[in-house]
Design an enzyme around this catalytic site. Structure first.
Site, short mmCIF file in Angstrom:
data_model
loop_
_atom_site.label_atom_id
_atom_site.label_comp_id
_atom_site.label_asym_id
_atom_site.label_seq_id
_atom_site.Cartn_x
_atom_site.Cartn_y
_atom_site.Cartn_z
N GLY A 17 0.88 -1.17 0.00
CA GLY A 17 0.00 0.00 0.00
C GLY A 17 0.91 1.21 0.00
O GLY A 17 1.83 1.30 0.83
N GLY A 19 0.82 4.32 0.87
CA GLY A 19 0.98 5.12 2.09
C GLY A 19 1.77 4.36 3.16
O GLY A 19 2.69 4.91 3.78
N CYS A 125 -8.43 -3.13 -5.49
CA CYS A 125 -7.24 -3.29 -4.65
C CYS A 125 -7.55 -2.92 -3.20
O CYS A 125 -8.73 -2.93 -2.79
CB CYS A 125 -6.03 -2.52 -5.18
N ASP A 194 -0.94 4.96 -6.71
CA ASP A 194 0.47 4.78 -6.34
C ASP A 194 1.30 5.96 -6.83
O ASP A 194 2.33 6.28 -6.25
CB ASP A 194 1.00 3.47 -6.91
O1 LIG Z 1 -1.72 4.30 -0.08
P1 LIG Z 1 -2.97 3.48 -0.24
O2 LIG Z 1 -4.17 4.31 -0.55
O3 LIG Z 1 -3.19 2.53 0.93
O4 LIG Z 1 -2.75 2.49 -1.48
C1 LIG Z 1 -2.53 2.96 -2.78
C2 LIG Z 1 -2.27 1.82 -3.70
O5 LIG Z 1 -1.17 1.02 -3.24
C3 LIG Z 1 -1.44 -0.35 -3.62
O6 LIG Z 1 -0.35 -0.97 -4.22
P2 LIG Z 1 0.30 -2.38 -3.70
O7 LIG Z 1 -0.78 -3.29 -3.19
O8 LIG Z 1 1.32 -2.01 -2.63
O9 LIG Z 1 1.01 -2.94 -4.92
C4 LIG Z 1 -2.65 -0.32 -4.52
O10 LIG Z 1 -2.33 -0.10 -5.87
C5 LIG Z 1 -3.41 0.83 -3.90
O11 LIG Z 1 -4.42 1.32 -4.73
#
Ligand SMILES: O=P(O)(O)OC[C@H]1O[C@H](OP(=O)(O)O)[C@H](O)[C@@H]1O
Length: 320
Positions: A17, A19, A125, A194
């Site tokens: 995620g 963040g 996601c 992202d």
């Molecule tokens: O910062 P927040 O809103 O939580 O997430 C933003 C994005 O990060 C995630 O990436 P991954 O699962 O780490 O590849 C998803 O693509 C999600 O939409």
């Protein structure tokens, strides 16, 4: 948490995620700085630069990671001793983590205003920012229903449906390819991001662009929830966002793939949704059209071209 451990957890997606990755990385930088035993400023800076590079290299797409690391590393400018540098890193990291959490809360507040009582929302996601909007609307007493995708190949949709279920929100769990079958039942699509480029394109989990296109055709608004540190300053200079290609074993068992010599498995983790398919980007400083991306980068990230000069100055000090 230890630097190498954090880097490995980000790489393997145990920490994931955009963040969370950013907050974990700056936390690791802060702890790494605190644990360095040298009193020599140049060697301290060198070690911090190596740590920053290690963290930034773990996952290439989420711009929150280099933005967060850069924010903390910039606090080293002007530090005259190791103690001063350590204090500056700690203050910058703690402040980033706190403001990142506040940003998600603000996004939740602002995003919830775009959700009406009775709305059906589709999300893709597992995004803290997108979920904040949905959960805030629910807390405000709005009756909402959600469609959540599975999110092949890493199944982040499971995290989303658990969070929605825990909140008591009526949720439909669908495979990624079922979005078009249900889009006419949906009032609003909300995803995270992202990275957001200077021209307002949104880089998010693979499948987002297909969903945006489907929503566009169905005239269903597409809202992206993203903190301002998801905007990518270097895209002003023409730098492109690298799309992470993860190992193919995530998609197809390696033993099966080994028996299919003519098959090449592809596993891009993200895709790019052009700005014209995005109705609104909800940030902690307000909801904006994607066309305002340049202003966010210029006014709220505070660096762009100058970033290269600053990084260069740190490199020079390391070489002293
Ligand atoms: O910062 P927040 O809103 O939580 O997430 C933003 C994005 O990060 C995630 O990436 P991954 O699962 O780490 O590849 C998803 O693509 C999600 O939409």
């Amino acid at each position: 948490m230890l630097l190498n451990e954090t880097a490995e957890k980000i790489r393997s997606m145990e920490i994931r995620g955009a963040g969370r990755i950013a907050r974990s990385a700056v936390g690791a930088l802060r702890d790494h700085a605190a644990g360095l035993e040298t009193s020599d400023t140049a060697s301290f800076l060198r070690s911090m630069k190596e740590a920053a590079d290690l963290l930034v290299a773990t996952r290439p797409t989420a711009v929150s990671l280099p933005n967060a690391v850069q924010t903390v590393m910039r606090s080293l400018e002007g530090a005259k001793s190791v103690d001063e540098a350590k204090a500056a890193i700690k203050a910058a990291a703690d402040s980033f983590i706190l403001s990142s959490k506040h940003a998600v809360e603000w996004i939740g507040e602002i995003g919830a205003r775009h959700i009406s009582d009775g709305d059906v929302i589709l999300t893709h996601c597992n995004s803290e920012a997108a979920l904040a909007c949905i959960l805030t609307a629910h807390r405000e007493g709005k009756a909402i229903e959600v469609f959540a995708t599975e999110v092949r190949p890493r199944n982040q949709g499971l995290l989303t449906i658990r969070a929605l279920n825990d909140a008591g929100i009526q949720t439909n769990f669908i495979v990624d390819s079922a979005v078009r079958s249900y889009i006419n039942d949906v009032d609003l699509v909300i995803t995270g991001a992202d990275a957001i480029t200077v021209n307002g394109a949104v880089v998010n989990k693979i499948g987002t662009a297909q969903i945006a296109l489907t929503a566009h055709e169905a005239r269903t608004p597409m809202v992206v929830a993203a903190e301002t540190y998801k905007f990518a300053p270097r895209t002003i200079l023409g730098e492109r966002i690298a799309i992470e290609e993860r190992e193919t074993g995530e998609v197809l068992d390696r033993r099966i793939a080994a028996g299919l010599p003519h098959v090449r498995v592809r596993n891009p983790a993200f895709d790019v949704t052009p700005a014209r398919y995005v109705d609104l980007i909800v940030t902690e400083i307000g909801a904006i059209p994607p066309a305002m991306a340049y202003m966010i980068i210029r006014d709220h990230l505070g660096w762009g071209i100058g970033e290269f000069h600053k990084a260069f100055e740190i490199d020079e000090r390391i070489q002293e």
